[in-house]
Every structure is written in structure tokens, then in C-alpha cells.
Design a protein around this motif. Sequence first.
Motif, PDB file in Angstrom:
ATOM      1  N   LYS A  63      21.837   4.745  28.911  1.00  0.00           N
ATOM      2  CA  LYS A  63      21.788   5.062  30.334  1.00  0.00           C
ATOM      3  C   LYS A  63      22.191   6.507  30.552  1.00  0.00           C
ATOM      4  N   ALA A  64      21.481   7.156  31.467  1.00  0.00           N
ATOM      5  CA  ALA A  64      21.923   8.457  31.963  1.00  0.00           C
ATOM      6  C   ALA A  64      22.752   8.179  33.203  1.00  0.00           C
ATOM      7  N   GLU A 108      24.328   0.265  41.501  1.00  0.00           N
ATOM      8  CA  GLU A 108      23.435   1.410  41.670  1.00  0.00           C
ATOM      9  C   GLU A 108      21.995   0.956  41.468  1.00  0.00           C
ATOM     10  N   GLU A 110      18.325   2.007  40.108  1.00  0.00           N
ATOM     11  CA  GLU A 110      17.839   3.011  39.156  1.00  0.00           C
ATOM     12  C   GLU A 110      16.403   2.681  38.732  1.00  0.00           C
ATOM     13  N   GLU A 141      22.163  -1.261  38.126  1.00  0.00           N
ATOM     14  CA  GLU A 141      23.276  -1.130  37.186  1.00  0.00           C
ATOM     15  C   GLU A 141      24.568  -1.519  37.894  1.00  0.00           C
ATOM     16  N   ILE A 143      28.192  -0.694  37.496  1.00  0.00           N
ATOM     17  CA  ILE A 143      29.140   0.148  36.758  1.00  0.00           C
ATOM     18  C   ILE A 143      30.548  -0.355  37.029  1.00  0.00           C
ATOM     19  N   GLY A 234      19.612   6.694  35.972  1.00  0.00           N
ATOM     20  CA  GLY A 234      20.715   7.101  36.847  1.00  0.00           C
ATOM     21  C   GLY A 234      20.501   6.642  38.281  1.00  0.00           C
ATOM     22  N   GLY A 235      21.613   6.422  38.972  1.00  0.00           N
ATOM     23  CA  GLY A 235      21.577   5.908  40.349  1.00  0.00           C
ATOM     24  C   GLY A 235      20.890   6.900  41.278  1.00  0.00           C
TER      25      GLY A 235
HETATM   26 MG    MG Z   1      24.102   4.369  36.658  1.00  0.00          MG
END
Ligand code: MG
Length: 264
Positions: A63-64, A108, A110, A141, A143, A234-235
Amino acid sequence: MITLSREEIVRLCERVEGAQTRAYAIPKLTDEYPEMTMDDGYAVQTELRKRFIAQGHTLVGWKAGLTSRAKMQQMGVDVPSIGFLTDRMARPENSVISVSDLVHPRVECEIAFVTAKQLSGPDCTAQQVLDATDYILPAIEVIDSRYSGFKFDLESVVADNGSSARFVGGGRARYPAELDIPTLGVVMEKNGEIVGMGAAAEVLGHPAEAVAMLVNILHDLGETLPSGSFVMSGGITAAVAVQPGDHINARFQELGSISIRFAE
Ligand code: MG
Ligand code: 0L1
């Protein structure tokens, strides 16, 4: 530059592993090691990855993180990061996710990429990522920063595997060539109310740029991205805190929607 000794890397890895697997908060690692570098953070993350794999977890992708302005502003950092994803973190669409084994869960929305060719750095480009992509799909995601009161810095976050905890892929898989990816919109709803919205361009102008950045960081770690990897870019919006009883619905333009619920 790695400044920590082998013993310190192993000790910090065990501290992060304890917090992740038993769900308790710890002070940020830079409280004890204020001079810790990003390379030190990645050394701890790499130790954690090797430890999980030795315990039987399967690496499924990467994941970025911190790739949108909204996320960077929310967390007070200005550099993206990467983390690894394993089979133990995956949850099905429409599932109920328990928060009792999480510390500070947040969600998030993504765009995820599934690769059909190996990618390697240095100098990996967004176009190379798109050429190597089998399909993209929407993802949520979950987190979970293990640091007390969200007080952390990038070095500590990287050591904590970029706050990775759970992820859900779903919706409609699509070929990237059929879409204008940066203009894809997403709306995140919590309990029926809109709590975030944005376009995929929020992620470094194009989510494939975030994947290229990830591949180039992997190169610095001595790794490549194998064919068949699941990569979250990424979000798009800021992360939203969740608690038991919450229902999250992420509606993606052209890519369908994903729902999850949270329980004790
Ligand atoms: Mg993320
Ligand atoms: O996925 C990400 O954007 C990583 C976020 C790391 C910091 C946090 O816990 O919000």
C-alpha cells in the motif's frame, strides 16, 4: 541511512508487533530515538514483514500511504510512505469487521491495482504501472495507528507498517485503458451520511503515480513488485474514525461500491 543497530531494530520490531497483534497503544518510537531516520523506520518495517512471513502470513501486496493532500494535511506530514499487505489483513466485501483487535480504526477509500507483470525501480513511471496493470478495483482500507493519541511522525508510522490493519477490495474490476482514472469520483458515507468525497486525481495527480512511487521505494529496499500483486494507491479523502455499529459505504464512479460494518 540506517542508524539503529541490529539489536535496536529487532527490539523496536517486537514492540510494534506486540502493539499490532495485541491491540494496545505505544508511544511513538522517536520519543526514544529522536534521531531515527526514514531508513530506520523501513528497517523496522522490513523486520516485521519477515517475521510475519516466517509465522506463516502470505504477502499479497503493498500500500502507498499519505499520497493525497487531504491525508498529508490531516496527519501533518509531507512525504508519502509504503507498507506491506498480508492475507491476514484481507476482509471480504459486506463483512463485519471487529474493532476489538484494533486500537484507533479509521477508514479510507482508495483505488487498488492488480498487476499482471513484475514492476521494478528505479525510475518506474506511472505509464509503466498502467502497462503492467491487469485491472483496477475500488478498496476500503482500515488503518490503525498503534501510536497513543495519534502522536507520531513519518519515521514511526513507517515502522508501524504505515498503520496497515485491514483492507477490503470489491466493487467492479475494470481495465485501466477503459477509464479516465484521475477524474473518477468517490463518495464515502458513514451511517447514511456523506463524510468525504473527492476525485482520484487527489492521489498525486494520478493513482498510478503513487504505485510508481511505491515501486521506487521498494527498489531502495532491495525489492521488486511481483506480478499478481494487490496494490492500494492511498486514501483519496481524509480518513474517518469508526466505532462498533458504524456502517461504511464507499461509492466509486464507474467502479461500483463497497460496504462494510464494524462491531465490537
Ligand atoms: Mg491508506
Ligand atoms: O494509508 C495511509 O495513508 C497511511 C496513514 C498513516 C498515518 C495514519 O495512521 O493515518
